[in-house]
Design an enzyme around this catalytic site. Structure first.
Site, PDB file in Angstrom:
ATOM      1  N   TYR A 197       0.856  -1.193   0.000  1.00 43.84           N
ATOM      2  CA  TYR A 197       0.000   0.000   0.000  1.00 43.84           C
ATOM      3  C   TYR A 197       0.886   1.235   0.000  1.00 43.84           C
ATOM      4  CZ  TYR A 197      -4.973  -0.795   0.168  1.00 43.84           C
ATOM      5  OH  TYR A 197      -6.263  -1.059  -0.182  1.00 43.84           O
ATOM      6  N   GLU A 257      -0.576   4.781  -0.435  1.00 40.51           N
ATOM      7  CA  GLU A 257      -1.397   5.981  -0.663  1.00 40.51           C
ATOM      8  C   GLU A 257      -0.604   7.237  -0.308  1.00 40.51           C
ATOM      9  OE1 GLU A 257      -4.225   3.739   1.386  1.00 40.51           O
ATOM     10  OE2 GLU A 257      -5.884   4.444   0.127  1.00 40.51           O
ATOM     11  N   LYS A 281      -1.656   2.439 -25.089  1.00 42.46           N
ATOM     12  CA  LYS A 281      -2.106   2.507 -26.494  1.00 42.46           C
ATOM     13  C   LYS A 281      -0.866   2.668 -27.376  1.00 42.46           C
ATOM     14  CE  LYS A 281      -6.796   4.116 -25.507  1.00 42.46           C
ATOM     15  NZ  LYS A 281      -6.926   4.721 -24.171  1.00 42.46           N
ATOM     16  N   ARG A 307      -1.040  -1.527 -19.029  1.00 40.92           N
ATOM     17  CA  ARG A 307      -2.382  -0.924 -18.937  1.00 40.92           C
ATOM     18  C   ARG A 307      -2.401   0.023 -17.744  1.00 40.92           C
ATOM     19  NH1 ARG A 307      -6.735  -1.609 -21.533  1.00 40.92           N
ATOM     20  NH2 ARG A 307      -5.668  -3.179 -22.784  1.00 40.92           N
ATOM     21  N   THR A 310      -3.408   7.508 -21.258  1.00 40.40           N
ATOM     22  CA  THR A 310      -3.215   6.126 -20.854  1.00 40.40           C
ATOM     23  C   THR A 310      -1.786   5.752 -21.279  1.00 40.40           C
ATOM     24  OG1 THR A 310      -4.200   5.416 -22.938  1.00 40.40           O
ATOM     25  CG2 THR A 310      -5.622   5.356 -20.992  1.00 40.40           C
ATOM     26  N   ASP A 342      -6.298  15.387 -23.563  1.00 39.96           N
ATOM     27  CA  ASP A 342      -6.274  13.937 -23.330  1.00 39.96           C
ATOM     28  C   ASP A 342      -5.598  13.329 -24.564  1.00 39.96           C
ATOM     29  OD1 ASP A 342      -6.763  11.239 -23.253  1.00 39.96           O
ATOM     30  OD2 ASP A 342      -8.846  11.422 -22.594  1.00 39.96           O
TER      31      ASP A 342
HETATM   32  N1  DSN Z   1     -11.323   2.266 -24.996  1.00 38.13           N
HETATM   33  C1  DSN Z   1     -10.528   3.313 -25.570  1.00 38.13           C
HETATM   34  C2  DSN Z   1     -10.530   3.262 -27.049  1.00 38.13           C
HETATM   35  O1  DSN Z   1     -10.693   2.189 -27.603  1.00 38.13           O
HETATM   36  O2  DSN Z   1     -10.372   4.295 -27.680  1.00 38.13           O
HETATM   37  C3  DSN Z   1     -10.915   4.631 -25.074  1.00 38.13           C
HETATM   38  O3  DSN Z   1     -11.035   4.589 -23.696  1.00 38.13           O
END
Ligand code: DSN
Length: 500
Positions: free
Chosen positions: A77, A79, A286, A292, A283, A254
């Protein structure tokens, strides 16, 4: 009897395949407790190896990134934030988190990185509340002459809560490629903010900066938000900065979809959001090709506010995932990765023009980034959902996606979204894109709508011609056999020992 690991080691000669040794050792531990989970992991490897992955938001992270996630760091933990924790014994997690954050700052040239968020949705919530704290809470406390929320009366706290919920957010409309968390009614973002989405131009499908400026001057949002889940063009963030300054908004971006193109120096100058925005969220899994998870990059002014992601929005961070983020950021800060990012874009452009050569209609007429939106209904008379199902039957994964102002709505859709991050990670190049476009065209031409029980065309069902399906699968197999996912891993051995 020998264990799988002993058996594997006995097959090894001079050149020990350490990646495979580690994989087998891990799976052996897993299988001892629950064999079906080891089986599912191996089956997933087989699935990912045997399908052509055109999902624009997916990728394949490195085995080193995966290894950093599978360990005892998950037990801690932590935090709070580095050197300011609510738990004792965080010295190693502090080191992990600071390493990941400093790597991210170096990679993107950011003032400050906060690497705790677990997903794009919660990283956006942390960013929203950091902005609300900086721009609404702090001035209110100053005005009232108090230091902290605890000094407010119940009535003053209630008035502040109302103030929080009356702030305006202006992000790209969900139906035009924006994300759920950018102010869509079904998401908490449109319930905690007064949301005024902007769209894309009805004719061109492009962002119209003058129209956005006009709307922003009328709305005067607290937050002007740029970024998307399904928009095939680059964005001029210098222009967004001008608009934000003119209307007095905080500029938030974003960049979840295109973070890898920023890290890889495909998007620089006006197209680099880190340079222009106050707060950037992303994120990490991607185009960026990490584990992830998610993070925030921000200007110094917001650093103390994002650090309060916990207790504001988050609970305990995931130290094992932060470790994996550090690995991925380090990997992305290389010439190899920059080449990768440029190839993602080159492949997307090549795939887009190969699709157009076959008569497919592309939203905005092409792409500048890693994805494209194809108008399936006007080309093949199929819904996006039908195209998605037909392609999956032939070994290709992609997703149905609404086109701007889509008459088919967000579920059935008229379009599909296709992206090149994963296939580029496999090593595919522009010469492979013609074959991929041809497989798409071949399957979709050989597909018709299925029928409902009463004989009417069913929007979600398809019948793919059997010969077409067989041939397409062979072609997918042929292309994937040239670019094997994680070639270090011996799938036959793993199946023999863990898939029973
Ligand atoms: N799930 C993502 C996407 O496929 O673009 C967005 O959160």
């Amino acid at each position: 009897m020998n264990s799988p690991l002993q058996t594997y080691l006995l097959t090894q000669k001079d050149n020990l395949n350490t990646a495979m040794v580690a994989y087998v050792a891990n799976l052996e531990q897993v299988a001892k407790v629950k064999p079906s989970i080891a089986r599912d992991i191996v089956n997933e490897l087989e699935n990912q190896r045997s399908h052509l992955k055109l999902i624009a938001s997916e990728n394949y992270c490195s085995l080193a990134t995966q290894a950093a996630m599978g360990n005892l760091l998950t037990d801690k933990y932590a935090e709070g934030y580095p050197e300011h924790r609510y738990y004792g014994g965080c010295v190693n997690v502090d080191s992990v988190e600071m390493t990941a954050a400093r790597e991210a700052e170096k990679l993107f040239g950011a003032d400050y990185a906060y690497v705790q968020p677990h997903s794009g949705a919660d990283t956006n919530l942390v960013a929203y509340w950091a902005i609300l704290s900086a721009k609404v809470e702090t001035p209110t406390l100053e005005e009232l002459g108090v230091k902290s929320l605890n000094d407010l009366t119940a009535e003053q706290f209630d008035a502040l809560r109302v103030k929080f919920c009356n702030q305006k957010l202006m992000g790209l409309d969900y139906s035009c490629g924006g994300h759920l968390t950018h102010g869509y009614k079904m998401n908490v973002s449109a319930r905690m903010f007064d949301s005024y989405p902007y769209g894309v131009d009805k004719e061109t499908g492009l962002l119209d900066y003058d129209a956005i400026e006009k709307q922003a001057m009328e709305v005067k949002p607290l937050i002007l938000l740029a970024g998307y889940s399904a928009y095939p063009r680059s964005i001029n963030f210098r222009r967004f900065r001008e608009i934000a300054d003119k209307c007095g908004a905080v500029l938030m971006v974003d960049m979840a979809h295109f973070a890898g193109l920023v890290a890889g120096k495909v998007f620089t100058g006006d197209e680099d959001p880190v340079k222009w925005a106050d707060i950037v969220t992303t994120t990490t899994h991607k185009t960026l090709r990490g584990p992830r998870g998610a993070m925030i990059l921000c200007k110094e002014e917001f650093a103390d506010y994002v650090n309060k992601g916990c207790p504001m929005v988050l609970g305990g961070p995931l130290p094992h995932v932060m470790a994996a983020k550090a690995i991925a950021f380090k990997e992305a800060n290389t010439k190899d990765y920059q080449d990768y990012a440029h190839n993602v874009q080159a492949n997307a452009k090549a795939l887009a023009s190969a699709c157009q050569k076959r008569g497919m209609k592309l939203q905005t007429g092409g792409t500048d980034n890693h994805l494209m939106l194809i108008d399936i209904y006007s080309t093949y008379g199929l819904t996006g959902k039908q195209a998605e199902a037909a392609m999956f039957q032939c070994g290709v994964t992609l997703n149905a996606n609404a086109l701007p102002y889509d008459p088919m709505g967000a579920w059935w859709t008229s379009g599909i979204r296709v992206g090149t991050p994963a296939i580029t990670s496999l090593g595919m190049n522009t010469t492979d894109m013609d074959e991929i476009a041809d497989i798409l065209d071949y399957v979709l031409k050989g597909t018709k709508a299925g029928l409902t029980k009463d004989g009417k065309p069913a929007k979600g069902k398809v019948i793919v011609d059997a010969i077409v399906q067989e041939n397409a699968k062979k072609r997918v197999k042929a292309i994937l056999s040239k670019y094997v996912l994680y070639p270090e891993l011996d799938l036959d051995f793993l199946k023999k020992h863990f898939v029973k």
